[in-house]
Structures are given as structure tokens and as C-alpha cells.
Design a protein around this motif. Structure first.
Motif, PDB file in Angstrom:
ATOM      1  N   LYS A   1       0.819  -1.201   0.000  1.00  0.00           N
ATOM      2  CA  LYS A   1       0.000   0.000   0.000  1.00  0.00           C
ATOM      3  C   LYS A   1       0.859   1.260   0.000  1.00  0.00           C
ATOM      4  CE  LYS A   1      -0.995  -0.242   4.999  1.00  0.00           C
ATOM      5  NZ  LYS A   1      -0.026  -1.235   5.444  1.00  0.00           N
ATOM      6  N   CYS A   2       0.180   2.366  -0.320  1.00  0.00           N
ATOM      7  CA  CYS A   2       0.856   3.652  -0.284  1.00  0.00           C
ATOM      8  C   CYS A   2       1.034   4.087   1.168  1.00  0.00           C
ATOM      9  CB  CYS A   2       0.054   4.692  -1.073  1.00  0.00           C
ATOM     10  SG  CYS A   2      -1.529   5.070  -0.290  1.00  0.00           S
ATOM     11  N   PHE A   3       1.590   5.252   1.368  1.00  0.00           N
ATOM     12  CA  PHE A   3       1.908   5.746   2.715  1.00  0.00           C
ATOM     13  C   PHE A   3       0.662   5.843   3.601  1.00  0.00           C
ATOM     14  CE2 PHE A   3       3.277   9.467   5.445  1.00  0.00           C
ATOM     15  CZ  PHE A   3       4.223   8.766   6.169  1.00  0.00           C
ATOM     16  N   CYS A   4      -0.484   6.272   3.034  1.00  0.00           N
ATOM     17  CA  CYS A   4      -1.702   6.440   3.849  1.00  0.00           C
ATOM     18  C   CYS A   4      -2.602   5.223   3.801  1.00  0.00           C
ATOM     19  CB  CYS A   4      -2.476   7.680   3.406  1.00  0.00           C
ATOM     20  SG  CYS A   4      -3.387   7.512   1.859  1.00  0.00           S
ATOM     21  N   GLY A   5      -2.387   4.332   2.865  1.00  0.00           N
ATOM     22  CA  GLY A   5      -3.211   3.132   2.780  1.00  0.00           C
ATOM     23  C   GLY A   5      -4.402   3.245   1.850  1.00  0.00           C
TER      24      GLY A   5
ATOM     25  N   TYR B   1       1.725   7.570  -8.089  1.00  0.00           N
ATOM     26  CA  TYR B   1       1.737   7.924  -6.668  1.00  0.00           C
ATOM     27  C   TYR B   1       0.313   8.161  -6.196  1.00  0.00           C
ATOM     28  CZ  TYR B   1       1.094  12.615  -8.501  1.00  0.00           C
ATOM     29  OH  TYR B   1       0.590  13.707  -9.160  1.00  0.00           O
ATOM     30  N   CYS B   2       0.166   8.225  -4.875  1.00  0.00           N
ATOM     31  CA  CYS B   2      -1.150   8.452  -4.286  1.00  0.00           C
ATOM     32  C   CYS B   2      -1.394   9.943  -4.145  1.00  0.00           C
ATOM     33  CB  CYS B   2      -1.216   7.769  -2.920  1.00  0.00           C
ATOM     34  SG  CYS B   2      -2.681   8.204  -1.964  1.00  0.00           S
ATOM     35  N   LYS B   3      -2.534  10.409  -4.709  1.00  0.00           N
ATOM     36  CA  LYS B   3      -2.863  11.832  -4.656  1.00  0.00           C
ATOM     37  C   LYS B   3      -3.197  12.279  -3.242  1.00  0.00           C
ATOM     38  CE  LYS B   3      -5.946  11.414  -8.022  1.00  0.00           C
ATOM     39  NZ  LYS B   3      -7.053  11.717  -8.959  1.00  0.00           N
ATOM     40  N   THR B   4      -3.612  11.330  -2.396  1.00  0.00           N
ATOM     41  CA  THR B   4      -4.019  11.684  -1.039  1.00  0.00           C
ATOM     42  C   THR B   4      -2.816  11.946  -0.141  1.00  0.00           C
ATOM     43  OG1 THR B   4      -6.038  10.418  -1.297  1.00  0.00           O
ATOM     44  CG2 THR B   4      -5.358  10.892   0.962  1.00  0.00           C
ATOM     45  N   CYS B   5      -1.820  11.059  -0.183  1.00  0.00           N
ATOM     46  CA  CYS B   5      -0.665  11.189   0.724  1.00  0.00           C
ATOM     47  C   CYS B   5       0.628  11.547   0.014  1.00  0.00           C
ATOM     48  CB  CYS B   5      -0.480   9.898   1.528  1.00  0.00           C
ATOM     49  SG  CYS B   5       0.062   8.478   0.537  1.00  0.00           S
ATOM     50  N   GLY B   6       0.643  11.461  -1.308  1.00  0.00           N
ATOM     51  CA  GLY B   6       1.884  11.721  -2.029  1.00  0.00           C
ATOM     52  C   GLY B   6       2.831  10.548  -2.023  1.00  0.00           C
TER      53      GLY B   6
HETATM   54 ZN    ZN Z   1      -1.867   7.316   0.031  1.00  0.00          ZN
END
Ligand code: ZN
Ligand code: ZN
Length: 140
Positions: free
Chosen positions: A6-10, A72-77
Motif C-alpha cells: 500500500k501507499c503511505f496512507c493506505g 503515486y497516491c494523490k491523497t498522501c503523495g
Molecule cells: Zn496514500
């Protein structure tokens, strides 16, 4: 075998199935700048073995060169993976899929290194010949 990361924020989850085509470290300045780290630990997969299983709507892509579509994730970068369309492979960062055993086989773009890693693995000046590079090995 499937590994989920998962990305940094999930918000974004990605699953890889089977075995990576190759694993190793890239020392190029683009990887260092994008990852904000001295080296990028990569795992390369065939596109059909990589799926975004959650939060595809949060995934954005930045493309600086035709070689790399950085996702990349737009929410957490947080960075998730990089598609290399000219190679037909996707780099899911080793750090993104922690349960996938990381067995590096090669260092690429070692001519650009800022962090020498004396681990006995081959050190390629740029890319392997089959990826359009010189295939030339250089000293650790
Ligand atoms: Zn994220
Ligand atoms: Zn690189």
C-alpha cells in the motif's frame, strides 16, 4: 503467491502475483530525486502480474521521460510504482511490498552512485544490454 502493498496512507493498495522478473538497486539521479533516498530498491514485474486492488481513483501519474510513468497516491503523495512502457515492465518499489522477499541480483546506473554498496553483486555502469544499456560492469 500474492503480495499486497500500500501507499503511505493506505488509500491505494497494489497486489503482485507470481515472481518478479528482476530485483535490484538503481542508483540513477532520477530514482534518487523521486524517492528522496540515496538508492531505489526495485522489483520489476510483468504488467499482468500487477493490479491496483484498492483506491485506483487516488492514483496519479507523473511522466518526465518516455521511459517512466511514475505512479503515486494523490491523497498522501506516497509513491507506489513506476511503469516502464518501453521495457514492458513495472517497478513496484521493494518498500511498497514488504512481504515480497527482496533478493537483489544487480545494481544499475552505478556510475551515478552516491552510496557505494560493497555486497559483491554485479555493478552495471548503466542498464543491462537487453534494456538498451551498455551492459558494462564497473568496480564496486
Ligand atoms: Zn496514500
Ligand atoms: Zn533509476
Amino acid at each position: 503467491m500474492t503480495h499486497v502493498g500500500k501507499c503511505f496512507c493506505g488509500a491505494v493498495e497494489v497486489a503482485v502475483t507470481g515472481s518478479p522478473v528482476a530485483m535490484g538497486y538503481c542508483h540513477c539521479s532520477s530514482c534518487r530525486s523521486w524517492s528522496a533516498a540515496p538508492v531505489n530498491a526495485f522489483t520489476l514485474w510483468k504488467p499482468e502480474d500487477v493490479r491496483v486492488t484498492k483506491g485506483a481513483e487516488h492514483v496519479a501519474t507523473f511522466q518526465k521521460t518516455k521511459m517512466s510513468q511514475r505512479q503515486y497516491c494523490k491523497t498522501c503523495g506516497g509513491h507506489v510504482m513506476t511503469s516502464h512502457p518501453t521495457l514492458g515492465l513495472i517497478d513496484v518499489y521493494a518498500a511498497t511490498i514488504p512481504t515480497q522477499p527482496f533478493k537483489p541480483g544487480v545494481h544499475v546506473n552505478y556510475a551515478e552512485t552516491v552510496l557505494r554498496m560493497k555486497d559483491g553483486l554485479p555493478k552495471l555502469k548503466d542498464f543491462p544490454a537487453e534494456f538498451g544499456g551498455s551492459g558494462e560492469a564497473i568496480a564496486e
